[in-house]
Design a protein around this motif. Structure first.
Motif, PDB file in Angstrom:
ATOM      1  N   PRO A 183       0.620  -0.999  -0.195  1.00  0.00           N
ATOM      2  CA  PRO A 183      -0.189   0.101  -0.660  1.00  0.00           C
ATOM      3  C   PRO A 183       0.756   1.099  -0.346  1.00  0.00           C
ATOM      4  O   PRO A 183      -0.013   2.159  -0.322  1.00  0.00           O
ATOM      5  CB  PRO A 183      -0.486  -0.093   1.475  1.00  0.00           C
ATOM      6  CG  PRO A 183      -0.166  -0.924   1.477  1.00  0.00           C
ATOM      7  CD  PRO A 183       0.662  -1.992   1.033  1.00  0.00           C
ATOM      8  N   PHE A 188      -0.760   4.403  -0.599  1.00  0.00           N
ATOM      9  CA  PHE A 188      -1.881   4.658   0.160  1.00  0.00           C
ATOM     10  C   PHE A 188      -1.418   3.914   1.566  1.00  0.00           C
ATOM     11  O   PHE A 188      -2.894   3.276   1.713  1.00  0.00           O
ATOM     12  CB  PHE A 188      -3.160   3.867  -0.382  1.00  0.00           C
ATOM     13  CG  PHE A 188      -3.736   4.213  -1.778  1.00  0.00           C
ATOM     14  CD1 PHE A 188      -4.690   4.868  -2.053  1.00  0.00           C
ATOM     15  CD2 PHE A 188      -3.156   3.120  -2.951  1.00  0.00           C
ATOM     16  CE1 PHE A 188      -5.050   5.320  -3.186  1.00  0.00           C
ATOM     17  CE2 PHE A 188      -3.957   3.229  -3.894  1.00  0.00           C
ATOM     18  CZ  PHE A 188      -4.613   4.577  -4.599  1.00  0.00           C
ATOM     19  N   GLY A 189      -0.709   4.236   2.093  1.00  0.00           N
ATOM     20  CA  GLY A 189      -0.067   4.109   2.898  1.00  0.00           C
ATOM     21  C   GLY A 189      -0.573   4.994   4.067  1.00  0.00           C
ATOM     22  O   GLY A 189      -1.128   5.764   3.876  1.00  0.00           O
ATOM     23  N   SER A 249       2.244   8.557   2.802  1.00  0.00           N
ATOM     24  CA  SER A 249       2.220   8.317   4.207  1.00  0.00           C
ATOM     25  C   SER A 249       0.553   8.626   5.335  1.00  0.00           C
ATOM     26  O   SER A 249       0.658   8.813   6.443  1.00  0.00           O
ATOM     27  CB  SER A 249       2.728   7.590   4.881  1.00  0.00           C
ATOM     28  OG  SER A 249       3.512   9.141   5.727  1.00  0.00           O
ATOM     29  N   ALA A 253      -5.428   3.160   7.516  1.00  0.00           N
ATOM     30  CA  ALA A 253      -6.790   2.163   7.656  1.00  0.00           C
ATOM     31  C   ALA A 253      -7.350   2.274   8.626  1.00  0.00           C
ATOM     32  O   ALA A 253      -6.638   1.637   9.863  1.00  0.00           O
ATOM     33  CB  ALA A 253      -5.994   1.128   7.719  1.00  0.00           C
TER      34      ALA A 253
END
Length: 323
Positions: A183, A188-189, A249, A253
């Motif tokens: 990710p 998408f981190g 970053s 999540a």
């Protein structure tokens, strides 16, 4: 020295074996599979725990050190009731067999190094955690508590026992880090949940050298945290990982999404943590190669990192202190 390693074919056991061989030790790897890959130069012996007096137990008699790293990986599968039982049984039963072999040995090893984890402490918020901190109450804490209790059964005037409470071991060749990368590389981190939970990390080189330090330091006994001196929050970890990869970053999540995907495992491995510090290793003079996370990550993602376990860290010049 003759060193016997149970669980010497995995992410930690394989490079530890290679490091010990490079230091001219004789290494015997106990493995359940005849075709298992072991470090070149090590002797592989099939570990059949079902036999009452198995051939492998002869390797324990006369060994100088036994290292126990055996156990079902905790993060490979969702935690069903059956998987949780496998996680616990694989650790307790393997340790029980090794302890029994040590008890039966005419010449028992001077040292048993047995695996454990910082999960012993359970979720601890931002409280500093040392080896003096008590056990937690969740699933992993219970496993670690029973795992260590089984290992301590081997303790005697002839055998010292060290239980290594390992944190998040960092290396690009395995463990948790490679699973975090996709990710981040896709942009998408980000943090997991609130990001305020502490992640007690350690570079694999330091983990290997800490094991060697425990072998070479007779004063070290009982639990020992295998974590770097400066644990960081998950948010800081995500930021530093994104920085070293040159990627953003800032995409979190969510706690709900992680729980839906991973179930109970999400809370234990990602959404909670321990601000664990290596108080015992520091007290006895271990010097870390990688004390700070940016330094460790930069080394891992460049060609500057020394081979894992290439040389044990040298003790600091300090007066010995009691633990």
């Amino acid at each position: 020295m003759k060193i016997v390693i149970a669980g010497g074919t995995g992410f930690l056991g394989l490079p530890l074996t290679a490091s010990l061989l490079a230091a001219s030790h004789r290494v015997v790897v106990l493995t359940r599979h005849e075709q298992a890959r072991v470090a070149p130069g090590a002797k592989a012996v099939v570990w059949d725990q079902a036999k009452a007096r198995p051939a492998w137990s002869k390797e324990i008699d006369g060994a100088d050190v036994v290292i126990n790293l055996a156990g079902e990986p905790i993060g490979d599968h969702r935690w069903s009731a059956a998987q949780k039982q496998r996680i616990e049984d694989s650790r307790i039963n393997a340790t029980r067999h090794l302890v029994a072999a040590i008890a039966d040995a005419k010449q028992p090893p001077a040292l048993l190094v047995s695996g454990s984890a910082v999960g012993f402490y359970g979720p601890c918020g931002d409280e500093f955690v040392t080896e003096e901190t008590g056990a937690g109450n969740d699933f992993l804490a219970g496993v670690c508590r029973r795992w260590e209790a089984q290992a301590v059964e081997a303790s005697s005037p002839r055998t010292r026992v060290v239980c290594v409470r390992t944190g998040l071991v960092l290396d690009t060749e395995g463990g948790a880090l490679p699973r975090m990368l996709p990710p981040f590389r896709l942009g998408f981190g980000g943090r997991a949940g609130t990001g305020r939970q502490y992640w007690p990390w350690i570079h694999r080189t330091d983990w290997i050298n800490l094991i060697r330090f425990a072998i070479e330091t007779p004063e070290v006994a009982g639990p020992m945290n295998a974590t770097a001196p400066e644990p960081v929050t998950n948010q800081v970890f995500a930021r530093e990982l994104g920085k070293v990869l040159g990627r953003p970053s800032f995409v979190p999540a969510s706690r709900l999404a992680l729980r839906l995907v991973l179930g109970e495992m999400a809370d234990a491995l990602l959404l909670s943590g321990q601000r664990a510090v290596p108080a015992k290793a520091d007290r006895f003079g271990y010097q870390f190669t990688y004390e700070k996370l940016p330094q460790a990550l930069a080394a891992l993602f460049s060609k500057a990192a020394p081979p894992a376990g290439s040389a044990p860290a040298q003790p600091k010049a300090a007066e010995p202190k009691k633990v």
